[in-house]
Design a protein around this motif. Structure first.
Motif, PDB file in Angstrom:
ATOM      1  N   PRO A 134      -4.242 -21.328 -14.587  1.00 34.16           N
ATOM      2  CA  PRO A 134      -4.547 -19.911 -14.286  1.00 34.16           C
ATOM      3  C   PRO A 134      -4.053 -19.613 -12.986  1.00 34.16           C
ATOM      4  N   PHE A 135      -3.528 -20.387 -11.964  1.00 30.30           N
ATOM      5  CA  PHE A 135      -2.852 -19.644 -10.972  1.00 30.30           C
ATOM      6  C   PHE A 135      -1.594 -19.190 -11.169  1.00 30.30           C
ATOM      7  N   GLN A 136      -0.825 -19.918 -11.909  1.00 32.74           N
ATOM      8  CA  GLN A 136       0.233 -19.556 -12.396  1.00 32.74           C
ATOM      9  C   GLN A 136       0.416 -18.349 -13.280  1.00 32.74           C
ATOM     10  N   GLN A 137      -0.720 -18.134 -14.005  1.00 32.74           N
ATOM     11  CA  GLN A 137      -0.647 -16.964 -14.818  1.00 32.74           C
ATOM     12  C   GLN A 137      -1.136 -15.786 -13.862  1.00 32.74           C
ATOM     13  N   ALA A 138      -1.922 -16.151 -12.950  1.00 35.94           N
ATOM     14  CA  ALA A 138      -2.172 -14.788 -11.887  1.00 35.94           C
ATOM     15  C   ALA A 138      -1.166 -14.668 -11.276  1.00 35.94           C
ATOM     16  N   GLU A 139      -0.228 -15.418 -10.828  1.00 38.26           N
ATOM     17  CA  GLU A 139       1.049 -15.247  -9.908  1.00 38.26           C
ATOM     18  C   GLU A 139       1.969 -14.261 -10.866  1.00 38.26           C
ATOM     19  N   TYR A 140       2.145 -14.874 -12.254  1.00 40.20           N
ATOM     20  CA  TYR A 140       2.963 -13.972 -13.130  1.00 40.20           C
ATOM     21  C   TYR A 140       2.472 -12.518 -13.189  1.00 40.20           C
ATOM     22  N   ALA A 141       1.006 -12.169 -13.301  1.00 38.10           N
ATOM     23  CA  ALA A 141       0.522 -11.144 -13.743  1.00 38.10           C
ATOM     24  C   ALA A 141       0.599 -10.286 -12.403  1.00 38.10           C
ATOM     25  N   TYR A 142       0.508 -10.695 -11.045  1.00 41.31           N
ATOM     26  CA  TYR A 142       0.628  -9.975 -10.120  1.00 41.31           C
ATOM     27  C   TYR A 142       2.184  -9.575  -9.913  1.00 41.31           C
ATOM     28  N   SER A 143       3.125 -10.449 -10.417  1.00 45.59           N
ATOM     29  CA  SER A 143       4.390  -9.994 -10.317  1.00 45.59           C
ATOM     30  C   SER A 143       4.844  -8.896 -11.262  1.00 45.59           C
ATOM     31  N   LEU A 144       4.218  -8.475 -12.103  1.00 44.29           N
ATOM     32  CA  LEU A 144       4.141  -7.622 -13.171  1.00 44.29           C
ATOM     33  C   LEU A 144       3.681  -6.228 -12.317  1.00 44.29           C
ATOM     34  N   ILE A 145       3.170  -6.144 -11.325  1.00 49.03           N
ATOM     35  CA  ILE A 145       2.534  -5.002 -10.536  1.00 49.03           C
ATOM     36  C   ILE A 145       3.699  -4.124 -10.049  1.00 49.03           C
ATOM     37  N   ARG A 146       3.799  -2.954 -10.019  1.00 49.73           N
ATOM     38  CA  ARG A 146       4.865  -2.162  -9.463  1.00 49.73           C
ATOM     39  C   ARG A 146       4.124  -1.109  -8.759  1.00 49.73           C
ATOM     40  N   SER A 147       4.424  -0.568  -7.445  1.00 51.80           N
ATOM     41  CA  SER A 147       3.653   0.419  -6.882  1.00 51.80           C
ATOM     42  C   SER A 147       4.484   1.593  -6.428  1.00 51.80           C
ATOM     43  N   GLU A 148       3.929   2.677  -6.255  1.00 47.67           N
ATOM     44  CA  GLU A 148       4.682   3.964  -5.766  1.00 47.67           C
ATOM     45  C   GLU A 148       3.890   4.607  -4.809  1.00 47.67           C
ATOM     46  N   VAL A 149       4.633   5.108  -3.935  1.00 48.01           N
ATOM     47  CA  VAL A 149       3.960   5.993  -2.921  1.00 48.01           C
ATOM     48  C   VAL A 149       4.300   7.483  -3.223  1.00 48.01           C
ATOM     49  N   ILE A 150       3.332   8.207  -3.249  1.00 49.79           N
ATOM     50  CA  ILE A 150       3.439   9.636  -3.452  1.00 49.79           C
ATOM     51  C   ILE A 150       3.473  10.236  -2.139  1.00 49.79           C
ATOM     52  N   LEU A 151       4.306  10.789  -1.391  1.00 48.84           N
ATOM     53  CA  LEU A 151       4.500  11.562  -0.010  1.00 48.84           C
ATOM     54  C   LEU A 151       3.971  12.747  -0.103  1.00 48.84           C
ATOM     55  N   ASP A 152       3.572  13.390   1.024  1.00 43.50           N
ATOM     56  CA  ASP A 152       2.946  14.840   0.905  1.00 43.50           C
ATOM     57  C   ASP A 152       4.110  15.902   0.375  1.00 43.50           C
ATOM     58  N   ASP A 153       5.203  15.639   0.663  1.00 44.39           N
ATOM     59  CA  ASP A 153       6.151  16.786  -0.153  1.00 44.39           C
ATOM     60  C   ASP A 153       6.564  16.605  -1.237  1.00 44.39           C
ATOM     61  N   ASN A 154       5.728  15.841  -2.045  1.00 42.69           N
ATOM     62  CA  ASN A 154       6.163  15.427  -3.591  1.00 42.69           C
ATOM     63  C   ASN A 154       7.302  14.424  -3.748  1.00 42.69           C
ATOM     64  N   GLU A 155       7.448  14.087  -2.469  1.00 37.33           N
ATOM     65  CA  GLU A 155       8.588  13.032  -2.626  1.00 37.33           C
ATOM     66  C   GLU A 155       8.083  11.605  -3.253  1.00 37.33           C
ATOM     67  N   GLU A 156       8.678  10.792  -3.891  1.00 38.95           N
ATOM     68  CA  GLU A 156       8.175   9.649  -4.550  1.00 38.95           C
ATOM     69  C   GLU A 156       9.107   8.118  -3.840  1.00 38.95           C
ATOM     70  N   CYS A 157       8.370   7.350  -3.623  1.00 40.72           N
ATOM     71  CA  CYS A 157       8.951   6.093  -3.173  1.00 40.72           C
ATOM     72  C   CYS A 157       8.654   5.054  -4.024  1.00 40.72           C
ATOM     73  N   TYR A 158       9.845   4.224  -4.230  1.00 43.81           N
ATOM     74  CA  TYR A 158       9.459   3.004  -5.179  1.00 43.81           C
ATOM     75  C   TYR A 158      10.024   1.841  -4.364  1.00 43.81           C
ATOM     76  N   GLY A 159       8.948   0.697  -3.985  1.00 40.68           N
ATOM     77  CA  GLY A 159       9.651  -0.242  -3.326  1.00 40.68           C
ATOM     78  C   GLY A 159       9.910   0.191  -1.820  1.00 40.68           C
ATOM     79  N   ASN A 160      11.304   0.053  -1.521  1.00 42.08           N
ATOM     80  CA  ASN A 160      11.557   0.384  -0.079  1.00 42.08           C
ATOM     81  C   ASN A 160      12.311   1.461  -0.178  1.00 42.08           C
ATOM     82  N   SER A 161      12.570   2.177  -1.342  1.00 42.53           N
ATOM     83  CA  SER A 161      13.481   3.350  -1.462  1.00 42.53           C
ATOM     84  C   SER A 161      12.728   4.544  -1.911  1.00 42.53           C
ATOM     85  N   CYS A 162      13.194   5.800  -1.196  1.00 39.60           N
ATOM     86  CA  CYS A 162      12.349   7.113  -1.617  1.00 39.60           C
ATOM     87  C   CYS A 162      13.571   8.036  -2.188  1.00 39.60           C
ATOM     88  N   SER A 163      12.975   8.734  -2.849  1.00 40.32           N
ATOM     89  CA  SER A 163      14.165   9.755  -3.410  1.00 40.32           C
ATOM     90  C   SER A 163      13.527  11.215  -3.405  1.00 40.32           C
TER      91      SER A 163
END
Length: 163
Positions: A134-163
């Motif tokens: 179950p720990f290996q399964q949880a680690e694998y599941a968490y590795s599939l999560i991707r986040s994005e930050v939506i900035l105030d000026d409608n700019e989007e960031c994925y990981g460490n890069s913004c566009s």
């Protein structure tokens, strides 16, 4: 008489500011170094850079150490350290440091009580692999999560890069 750590003849302990010695538990001015401190402030206020001012004063330090020396309140009678420079000279040096930092765009002040609120979105793809552990399964599941930050000026960031 200079307090010296064992095996380091001629080097001052790092917690004693340049320009002082400790004798019988009291901070005393090292006259030779005090002259260099005065020259440092004078050279800096004349327009020289940190490194150039230190060289002119005969102080062998990197520019970051010189910057700390120029900001050190102990040189103007702070707690048990006797003054080496006047309060007027010290204040002029602080104003000059700030002026130069502003000129170079190195001062970033907050205006008012602004708070930046970032909106996040998370995406997770369906797992392709199943693990018995179950720990290996949880680690694998968490590795599939991707986040994005939506900035105030409608700019989007994925990981460490913004566009």
């Amino acid at each position: 008489m200079r307090v010296e750590p064992e095996g380091k003849v001629g080097e001052m302990m790092s917690h004693i500011p340049f320009g002082y010695t400790i004798q019988n538990g009291r901070a005393l001015i090292n006259e030779e170094e005090a002259v260099k401190i005065e020259k440092l402030f004078e050279a800096y206020l004349s327009g020289l850079s940190l490194t150039e001012a230190a060289q002119k004063a005969g102080i062998k330090r990197y520019h970051t150490s010189v910057a700390r020396m120029l900001a050190d309140k102990r040189y103007v009678e702070y707690k048990f350290y006797p003054p080496i420079i006047s309060k007027d000279t010290f204040e002029k040096a602080q104003l000059e440091r700030r002026r130069r930092a502003e000129e170079l765009g190195r001062i970033h002040e907050h205006k008012g009580n602004e708070k930046k609120i970032l909106n996040f979105r998370f995406h997770a793809s369906m797992p392709d692999n199943l693990y018995d552990d179950p720990f290996q399964q949880a680690e694998y599941a968490y590795s599939l999560i991707r986040s994005e930050v939506i900035l105030d000026d409608n700019e989007e960031c994925y990981g460490n890069s913004c566009s």
